[in-house]
Design a protein around this motif. Structure first.
Motif, PDB file in Angstrom:
ATOM      1  N   LEU A  66     -35.146  43.395 -29.420  1.00 14.07           N
ATOM      2  CA  LEU A  66     -33.683  43.393 -29.364  1.00 14.07           C
ATOM      3  C   LEU A  66     -33.089  42.082 -29.868  1.00 14.07           C
ATOM      4  CD1 LEU A  66     -33.258  44.862 -25.750  1.00 14.07           C
ATOM      5  CD2 LEU A  66     -33.287  46.120 -27.916  1.00 14.07           C
ATOM      6  N   ILE A  67     -33.910  41.040 -29.977  1.00 20.56           N
ATOM      7  CA  ILE A  67     -33.385  39.724 -30.341  1.00 20.56           C
ATOM      8  C   ILE A  67     -34.157  39.113 -31.510  1.00 20.56           C
ATOM      9  CG2 ILE A  67     -32.360  39.209 -28.091  1.00 20.56           C
ATOM     10  CD1 ILE A  67     -34.874  37.559 -27.448  1.00 20.56           C
ATOM     11  N   LYS A  68     -34.640  39.944 -32.400  1.00 21.76           N
ATOM     12  CA  LYS A  68     -35.311  39.437 -33.590  1.00 21.76           C
ATOM     13  C   LYS A  68     -34.379  38.480 -34.340  1.00 21.76           C
ATOM     14  CE  LYS A  68     -38.548  43.198 -34.609  1.00 21.76           C
ATOM     15  NZ  LYS A  68     -38.941  44.236 -35.593  1.00 21.76           N
ATOM     16  N   GLY A  69     -34.940  37.398 -34.822  1.00 23.05           N
ATOM     17  CA  GLY A  69     -34.149  36.426 -35.565  1.00 23.05           C
ATOM     18  C   GLY A  69     -33.551  35.330 -34.705  1.00 23.05           C
ATOM     19  N   GLU A  70     -33.665  35.462 -33.390  1.00 21.23           N
ATOM     20  CA  GLU A  70     -33.142  34.420 -32.510  1.00 21.23           C
ATOM     21  C   GLU A  70     -34.098  33.217 -32.485  1.00 21.23           C
ATOM     22  OE1 GLU A  70     -30.272  33.997 -30.663  1.00 21.23           O
ATOM     23  OE2 GLU A  70     -29.585  35.659 -31.918  1.00 21.23           O
ATOM     24  N   ASN A  71     -33.517  32.033 -32.250  1.00 23.28           N
ATOM     25  CA  ASN A  71     -34.321  30.809 -32.250  1.00 23.28           C
ATOM     26  C   ASN A  71     -34.741  30.360 -30.860  1.00 23.28           C
ATOM     27  OD1 ASN A  71     -34.236  30.391 -35.075  1.00 23.28           O
ATOM     28  ND2 ASN A  71     -32.161  29.565 -34.903  1.00 23.28           N
ATOM     29  N   LYS A  72     -33.946  30.700 -29.847  1.00 24.81           N
ATOM     30  CA  LYS A  72     -34.216  30.205 -28.500  1.00 24.81           C
ATOM     31  C   LYS A  72     -34.432  31.377 -27.544  1.00 24.81           C
ATOM     32  CE  LYS A  72     -31.438  26.000 -29.012  1.00 24.81           C
ATOM     33  NZ  LYS A  72     -30.272  25.255 -28.471  1.00 24.81           N
ATOM     34  N   TYR A  73     -35.698  31.592 -27.219  1.00 28.92           N
ATOM     35  CA  TYR A  73     -36.048  32.589 -26.213  1.00 28.92           C
ATOM     36  C   TYR A  73     -37.138  32.003 -25.340  1.00 28.92           C
ATOM     37  CZ  TYR A  73     -37.939  36.696 -23.894  1.00 28.92           C
ATOM     38  OH  TYR A  73     -38.386  37.584 -22.938  1.00 28.92           O
ATOM     39  N   GLU A  83     -44.404  38.125 -31.500  1.00 29.98           N
ATOM     40  CA  GLU A  83     -44.474  39.131 -32.562  1.00 29.98           C
ATOM     41  C   GLU A  83     -43.080  39.411 -33.121  1.00 29.98           C
ATOM     42  OE1 GLU A  83     -46.581  42.641 -31.432  1.00 29.98           O
ATOM     43  OE2 GLU A  83     -48.119  41.512 -30.333  1.00 29.98           O
ATOM     44  N   ASN A  84     -42.061  39.256 -32.295  1.00 27.42           N
ATOM     45  CA  ASN A  84     -40.676  39.487 -32.718  1.00 27.42           C
ATOM     46  C   ASN A  84     -39.853  38.210 -32.796  1.00 27.42           C
ATOM     47  OD1 ASN A  84     -40.655  42.411 -32.940  1.00 27.42           O
ATOM     48  ND2 ASN A  84     -40.865  42.449 -30.707  1.00 27.42           N
ATOM     49  N   VAL A  85     -40.160  37.237 -31.947  1.00 28.19           N
ATOM     50  CA  VAL A  85     -39.436  35.960 -31.929  1.00 28.19           C
ATOM     51  C   VAL A  85     -40.469  34.845 -32.031  1.00 28.19           C
ATOM     52  CG1 VAL A  85     -37.775  34.521 -30.678  1.00 28.19           C
ATOM     53  CG2 VAL A  85     -37.690  37.019 -30.424  1.00 28.19           C
ATOM     54  N   PRO A  86     -40.842  34.458 -33.248  1.00 29.46           N
ATOM     55  CA  PRO A  86     -41.929  33.495 -33.416  1.00 29.46           C
ATOM     56  C   PRO A  86     -41.717  32.161 -32.700  1.00 29.46           C
ATOM     57  CG  PRO A  86     -41.428  34.580 -35.492  1.00 29.46           C
ATOM     58  CD  PRO A  86     -40.365  34.996 -34.540  1.00 29.46           C
TER      59      PRO A  86
END
Length: 228
Positions: A178-185, A218-221
């Motif tokens: 749901l948050i692909k491309g986000e930098n801070k997770y 896998e989605n948020v490197p």
């Protein structure tokens, strides 16, 4: 504004800044791993007046950079916008914590430019959301809040507190889609504060948390562990 707790100094809650943290009671969720149960299911004994709080802020000018607003769920407070404006008037940066269940109120706060940083808790994958939150949740509201924050241009982070029996690599994989491309997770294991809603809920080992991190990346490197 009824303030139910004040941490006068934190170097952790607002990344990169010296801040204080304001606790506001009241929440529409009942997450079993919540570590602020007294703010959620009880009537807190602590009450700090506006006069006392803003006197404190004025006394800390030049020493504090900002104020973190947390709960509970701060967006439930009808006088939140006015409260934020008064904090801004003291020359402070503002970080807002939210559970993302109130997108209309969140959108209003975002569009007004009232906050400088937003941290949203994404509780779990959508099929597991209501179970994880201990009450029925409209997941469309969660998706709307993610979209509002991601498109806001405001510095922000998403985070998940992980508990045994609720979070797995598959659920984290689905969540982070749901948050692909986000930098801070950030992923963090629950810590028993002694004030949990369900004291039988357990955290995960560092090894298990690293497995969840691998799934998240896998989605948020750039996903990271916090507190491990």
């Amino acid at each position: 504004m009824e303030i139910n707790g004040l941490q006068k100094l934190t170097l952790l809650d607002y990344p990169g800044y010296v801040a204080c943290t304001v606790f506001l009671a009241g929440c529409n969720l009942r997450c079993p791993f919540c570590h602020n149960a007294r703010l959620v299911v009880e009537s807190p004994e602590e009450h700090i007046s506006d006069e006392e709080f803003f006197s404190f802020l004025r006394s800390r000018r030049g020493r504090l950079d900002g104020v973190c607003i947390t709960g509970g769920e701060p967006l439930l407070r009808p006088d939140l916008a006015e409260f934020l404006a008064r904090i801004r008037g003291c020359g402070m940066l503002i970080k807002l914590d939210t559970n993302g269940t109130l997108p209309e109120k969140l959108g209003s706060i975002v569009s007004s430019g009232a906050v400088d940083y937003i941290a949203m808790d994404i509780k779990n994958s959508l099929p597991l959301y209501s179970r994880t939150c201990g009450t029925e949740v409209c997941t469309d509201d969660i998706l709307s809040s993610i979209s509002i924050i991601a498109g806001s241009g405001i510095d922000h982070e998403f985070r998940t507190t992980c508990a045994r029996g609720l979070h797995t690599p598959d659920s984290i994989r689905e969540l982070t889609s749901l948050i692909k491309g986000e930098n801070k997770y950030f992923l963090q294991s629950l810590v028993d504060s002694g004030d949990m809603i369900d004291k039988t809920t357990l955290g995960l080992s560092p090894e298990e948390m690293r497995e969840l991190l691998s799934a998240a990346r896998e989605n948020v490197p750039s996903a990271r562990l916090r507190g491990i």
